[in-house]
Design a protein around this motif. Structure first.
Motif, PDB file in Angstrom:
ATOM      1  N   GLU A   1       0.837  -1.198   0.000  1.00  0.00           N
ATOM      2  CA  GLU A   1       0.000   0.000   0.000  1.00  0.00           C
ATOM      3  C   GLU A   1       0.879   1.257   0.000  1.00  0.00           C
ATOM      4  O   GLU A   1       1.843   1.354   0.745  1.00  0.00           O
ATOM      5  CB  GLU A   1      -0.910   0.005   1.222  1.00  0.00           C
ATOM      6  N   ASP A   2       0.544   2.198  -0.879  1.00  0.00           N
ATOM      7  CA  ASP A   2       1.304   3.443  -0.950  1.00  0.00           C
ATOM      8  C   ASP A   2       1.114   4.255   0.325  1.00  0.00           C
ATOM      9  O   ASP A   2       0.012   4.314   0.876  1.00  0.00           O
ATOM     10  CB  ASP A   2       0.843   4.270  -2.146  1.00  0.00           C
ATOM     11  N   GLN A   3       2.191   4.895   0.793  1.00  0.00           N
ATOM     12  CA  GLN A   3       2.123   5.695   2.020  1.00  0.00           C
ATOM     13  C   GLN A   3       2.917   6.975   1.874  1.00  0.00           C
ATOM     14  O   GLN A   3       3.973   6.987   1.232  1.00  0.00           O
ATOM     15  CB  GLN A   3       2.679   4.895   3.201  1.00  0.00           C
ATOM     16  N   VAL A   4       2.409   8.033   2.491  1.00  0.00           N
ATOM     17  CA  VAL A   4       3.087   9.323   2.514  1.00  0.00           C
ATOM     18  C   VAL A   4       3.077   9.836   3.946  1.00  0.00           C
ATOM     19  O   VAL A   4       2.013   9.930   4.563  1.00  0.00           O
ATOM     20  CB  VAL A   4       2.387  10.344   1.592  1.00  0.00           C
ATOM     21  N   THR A   5       4.260  10.174   4.464  1.00  0.00           N
ATOM     22  CA  THR A   5       4.389  10.700   5.817  1.00  0.00           C
ATOM     23  C   THR A   5       5.096  12.040   5.760  1.00  0.00           C
ATOM     24  O   THR A   5       6.207  12.142   5.231  1.00  0.00           O
ATOM     25  CB  THR A   5       5.196   9.739   6.714  1.00  0.00           C
ATOM     26  N   GLN A   6       4.456  13.064   6.304  1.00  0.00           N
ATOM     27  CA  GLN A   6       5.041  14.389   6.291  1.00  0.00           C
ATOM     28  C   GLN A   6       5.479  14.784   7.701  1.00  0.00           C
ATOM     29  O   GLN A   6       4.806  14.489   8.683  1.00  0.00           O
ATOM     30  CB  GLN A   6       4.039  15.414   5.766  1.00  0.00           C
ATOM     31  N   SER A   7       6.628  15.461   7.762  1.00  0.00           N
ATOM     32  CA  SER A   7       7.120  15.939   9.053  1.00  0.00           C
ATOM     33  C   SER A   7       7.819  17.288   8.872  1.00  0.00           C
ATOM     34  O   SER A   7       8.352  17.562   7.790  1.00  0.00           O
ATOM     35  CB  SER A   7       8.095  14.914   9.662  1.00  0.00           C
ATOM     36  N   PRO A   8       7.779  18.129   9.921  1.00  0.00           N
ATOM     37  CA  PRO A   8       6.968  17.944  11.130  1.00  0.00           C
ATOM     38  C   PRO A   8       5.488  18.191  10.839  1.00  0.00           C
ATOM     39  O   PRO A   8       5.144  18.639   9.747  1.00  0.00           O
ATOM     40  CB  PRO A   8       7.530  19.023  12.066  1.00  0.00           C
ATOM     41  N   GLU A   9       4.640  17.905  11.806  1.00  0.00           N
ATOM     42  CA  GLU A   9       3.211  18.195  11.630  1.00  0.00           C
ATOM     43  C   GLU A   9       2.972  19.698  11.621  1.00  0.00           C
ATOM     44  O   GLU A   9       2.098  20.191  10.917  1.00  0.00           O
ATOM     45  CB  GLU A   9       2.404  17.556  12.752  1.00  0.00           C
ATOM     46  N   ALA A  10       3.735  20.421  12.435  1.00  0.00           N
ATOM     47  CA  ALA A  10       3.605  21.869  12.509  1.00  0.00           C
ATOM     48  C   ALA A  10       4.990  22.475  12.671  1.00  0.00           C
ATOM     49  O   ALA A  10       5.878  21.872  13.274  1.00  0.00           O
ATOM     50  CB  ALA A  10       2.703  22.277  13.669  1.00  0.00           C
ATOM     51  N   LEU A  11       5.160  23.659  12.110  1.00  0.00           N
ATOM     52  CA  LEU A  11       6.459  24.346  12.152  1.00  0.00           C
ATOM     53  C   LEU A  11       6.221  25.828  12.295  1.00  0.00           C
ATOM     54  O   LEU A  11       5.429  26.410  11.547  1.00  0.00           O
ATOM     55  CB  LEU A  11       7.237  24.051  10.858  1.00  0.00           C
ATOM     56  N   ARG A  12       6.906  26.411  13.256  1.00  0.00           N
ATOM     57  CA  ARG A  12       6.783  27.849  13.493  1.00  0.00           C
ATOM     58  C   ARG A  12       8.142  28.481  13.239  1.00  0.00           C
ATOM     59  O   ARG A  12       9.138  28.078  13.841  1.00  0.00           O
ATOM     60  CB  ARG A  12       6.352  28.085  14.931  1.00  0.00           C
ATOM     61  N   LEU A  13       8.200  29.432  12.332  1.00  0.00           N
ATOM     62  CA  LEU A  13       9.452  30.089  11.955  1.00  0.00           C
ATOM     63  C   LEU A  13       9.343  31.590  12.141  1.00  0.00           C
ATOM     64  O   LEU A  13       8.265  32.176  11.970  1.00  0.00           O
ATOM     65  CB  LEU A  13       9.798  29.797  10.490  1.00  0.00           C
ATOM     66  N   GLN A  14      10.462  32.205  12.445  1.00  0.00           N
ATOM     67  CA  GLN A  14      10.534  33.653  12.407  1.00  0.00           C
ATOM     68  C   GLN A  14      10.700  34.071  10.937  1.00  0.00           C
ATOM     69  O   GLN A  14      11.284  33.336  10.127  1.00  0.00           O
ATOM     70  CB  GLN A  14      11.731  34.169  13.206  1.00  0.00           C
ATOM     71  N   GLU A  15      10.184  35.215  10.607  1.00  0.00           N
ATOM     72  CA  GLU A  15      10.369  35.739   9.259  1.00  0.00           C
ATOM     73  C   GLU A  15      11.852  35.766   8.922  1.00  0.00           C
ATOM     74  O   GLU A  15      12.675  36.244   9.720  1.00  0.00           O
ATOM     75  CB  GLU A  15       9.780  37.144   9.162  1.00  0.00           C
ATOM     76  N   PHE A  98      -2.240  11.131  -0.576  1.00  0.00           N
ATOM     77  CA  PHE A  98      -1.851  12.400   0.033  1.00  0.00           C
ATOM     78  C   PHE A  98      -1.329  12.189   1.452  1.00  0.00           C
ATOM     79  O   PHE A  98      -1.800  11.307   2.182  1.00  0.00           O
ATOM     80  CB  PHE A  98      -3.056  13.338   0.106  1.00  0.00           C
ATOM     81  N   GLY A  99      -0.357  13.026   1.846  1.00  0.00           N
ATOM     82  CA  GLY A  99       0.020  13.133   3.237  1.00  0.00           C
ATOM     83  C   GLY A  99      -0.956  14.048   3.972  1.00  0.00           C
ATOM     84  O   GLY A  99      -1.807  14.697   3.351  1.00  0.00           O
ATOM     85  N   ILE A 100      -0.824  14.080   5.294  1.00  0.00           N
ATOM     86  CA  ILE A 100      -1.716  14.905   6.108  1.00  0.00           C
ATOM     87  C   ILE A 100      -1.287  16.365   6.111  1.00  0.00           C
ATOM     88  O   ILE A 100      -2.096  17.251   6.379  1.00  0.00           O
ATOM     89  CB  ILE A 100      -1.806  14.329   7.524  1.00  0.00           C
ATOM     90  N   GLY A 101      -0.012  16.627   5.787  1.00  0.00           N
ATOM     91  CA  GLY A 101       0.438  17.997   5.647  1.00  0.00           C
ATOM     92  C   GLY A 101       1.297  18.502   6.788  1.00  0.00           C
ATOM     93  O   GLY A 101       1.335  17.922   7.876  1.00  0.00           O
ATOM     94  N   THR A 102       2.012  19.589   6.523  1.00  0.00           N
ATOM     95  CA  THR A 102       2.766  20.337   7.523  1.00  0.00           C
ATOM     96  C   THR A 102       2.180  21.743   7.590  1.00  0.00           C
ATOM     97  O   THR A 102       2.109  22.436   6.581  1.00  0.00           O
ATOM     98  CB  THR A 102       4.255  20.439   7.177  1.00  0.00           C
ATOM     99  N   LYS A 103       1.768  22.124   8.801  1.00  0.00           N
ATOM    100  CA  LYS A 103       1.211  23.463   8.991  1.00  0.00           C
ATOM    101  C   LYS A 103       2.334  24.410   9.346  1.00  0.00           C
ATOM    102  O   LYS A 103       2.968  24.284  10.387  1.00  0.00           O
ATOM    103  CB  LYS A 103       0.149  23.445  10.092  1.00  0.00           C
TER     104      LYS A 103
END
Lengths: 108, 113
Positions: A1-15, A98-103
């Motif tokens: 079965e095809d799988q996609v894993t995205q990391s990190p789930e969330a990322l906070r960056l300074q401009e 599709f992966g679940i995404g990185t916010k």
């Protein structure tokens, strides 16, 4: 079965703080790897297609790369308007997965 | 630019109602798709179509049906809406070819009460 894993789930960056988002995948017969951007309450917006290992695509502050097992979305000197969820997807023999995404949140 | 238009951005319906979601694309694409998107589950394929009057089941077709009478239009039908069908519904289209990207509409946020 095809799988996609995205990391990190969330990322906070300074401009201006550059970083990378990861998309790891397993797929039978890669036909294409896609990156999308999705803003809250909207549909995914297509960014890039990558077809083979070693390929790179660029658009403004974004650069996507591909190896045989993963793809990276590099964000150089991000701005607050780059804040969104970034989705990765792969096309195998049968379908698109599709992966679940990185916010991503970019703070001024 | 590809334009995929979904008829409603927000929709509220009652349990047991028959619900129609409409999608139109303006790029003469052969392929059209319906997904639902839920937090933590990502995009899940409901149905897709490779041609007029053709339809194929995706991963979660139960409780849904589709209609494609014209190339540019793909409709999703909830036969008897239930609360577990509350979700964001996304329509997409793509040209033929396995490596072609899908282009999405802005979605319909459907609430079933």
């Amino acid at each position: 079965e095809d799988q996609v894993t995205q990391s990190p789930e969330a990322l906070r960056l300074q401009e201006g703080e550059s970083s990378s988002l990861n998309c790891s995948y397993t797929v039978s017969g890669l036909r294409g790897l896609f990156w999308y951007r999705q803003d809250p309450g909207k549909g995914p917006e297509f960014l890039f297609t990558l077809y083979s290992a070693g390929e790179e695509k660029e658009k403004e502050r974004l650069k996507a790369t591909l190896t045989k097992k993963e793809s990276f979305l590099h964000i150089t000197a991000p701005k607050p308007e780059d804040s969104a969820t970034y989705l990765c997807a792969v096309r195998g023999y049968q379908k698109v997965t599709f992966g679940i995404g990185t916010k991503l949140q970019v703070i001024p | 630019d590809v334009k995929v238009t979904q008829s409603s951005r927000y929709l509220v319906k009652r349990t047991g109602e028959k619900v129609f979601l409409e999608c139109v694309q303006d790029m003469d694409h052969e392929n059209m798709f319906w997904y639902r998107q839920d937090p933590g589950l990502g995009l899940r394929l409901i149905y897709f179509s490779y041609d007029v009057k053709m339809k194929e089941k995706g991963d979660i077709p139960e409780g849904y049906s589709v209609s494609r009478e014209k190339k540019e239009r793909f409709s999703l039908i909830l036969e008897s809406a239930s609360t577990n069908q509350t979700s964001m519904y996304l329509c997409a289209s793509s040209p033929p070819g396995l490596g072609q990207p899908q282009h999405f509409g802005d979605g319909t946020r459907l609430s079933i009460l």
